[in-house]
Scaffold this motif. Structure first.
Motif, PDB file in Angstrom:
ATOM      1  N   ILE A 197      99.570 -13.542  95.637  1.00 61.88           N
ATOM      2  CA  ILE A 197      99.740 -14.510  96.706  1.00 61.88           C
ATOM      3  C   ILE A 197     100.131 -13.828  97.863  1.00 61.88           C
ATOM      4  N   VAL A 247     107.525 -13.396  87.737  1.00 62.79           N
ATOM      5  CA  VAL A 247     107.437 -13.169  89.275  1.00 62.79           C
ATOM      6  C   VAL A 247     107.785 -11.945  89.786  1.00 62.79           C
ATOM      7  N   LYS A 293     107.003 -18.206  83.671  1.00 64.86           N
ATOM      8  CA  LYS A 293     106.348 -17.189  84.499  1.00 64.86           C
ATOM      9  C   LYS A 293     107.011 -16.138  84.788  1.00 64.86           C
ATOM     10  N   TRP A 351     103.420 -14.345  88.793  1.00 63.88           N
ATOM     11  CA  TRP A 351     103.122 -14.857  90.527  1.00 63.88           C
ATOM     12  C   TRP A 351     103.494 -13.457  90.991  1.00 63.88           C
ATOM     13  N   VAL A 395      96.919 -22.157  92.537  1.00 66.64           N
ATOM     14  CA  VAL A 395      97.683 -21.139  91.748  1.00 66.64           C
ATOM     15  C   VAL A 395      97.995 -21.609  90.387  1.00 66.64           C
TER      16      VAL A 395
END
Length: 149
Positions: free
Chosen positions: A7, A87, A85, A52, A44
């Motif tokens: 991102i 990150v 997730k 991420w 996403v």
């Protein structure tokens, strides 16, 4: 940890360039990467990535770049929990400014609030010390994303 959403928050293209370098490195290591230069939360979420990875420069008074601000606000307002997730944040900034890496810090805080599992402490790269952020970021990525076998 095979699928990575990258991102990107960029103003003048530095973060975009770094994100392209990161995508190339991670793809060569066996990861499936999706580069989001105009990030949309729904896109996403639909990908359902394992990681991420936010790569963002900072603008104004520690602000998130215009291309990534709608993504940030949407994630903050909709609050998708990222409990399963991983990150990671790479922030680009200039320590001669009061709000050094403000956008990266805001993203790191939001991802923590969304309960993502930090891969590592955020990496904040200072333009006063490093003219080519990839010389710092790529070794960091190599250290945290081993080749997939």
């Amino acid at each position: 940890m095979k699928r990575i959403a990258i991102i990107v928050g960029t103003v003048y293209g530095g973060a975009e360039f770094l994100a392209g370098q990161a995508e190339q490195l991670l793809t060569e290591r066996g990861y499936q990467c999706a580069l989001h230069l105009d990030p949309k939360l729904d896109a996403v979420l639909a990908e359902d990535p394992d990681v991420w990875l936010v790569i963002s420069s900072t603008t104004g008074q520690g602000d998130i770049p215009d291309n990534a601000l709608p993504f940030y606000l949407d994630a903050r307002d909709r609050f998708p929990l990222l409990t399963d997730k991983i990150v990671a944040v790479i922030g680009l900034g200039d320590s001669s400014y009061q709000h050094f890496c403000g956008a990266g810090k805001q993203f790191a805080e939001l991802l923590q609030e969304l309960q993502g599992k930090p891969l590592a402490d955020p990496l904040y790269i200072d333009a006063c010390e490093t003219l080519e952020p990839e010389t710092v970021a790529l070794p960091w990525l190599e250290a945290h994303f081993p080749p997939l076998g």
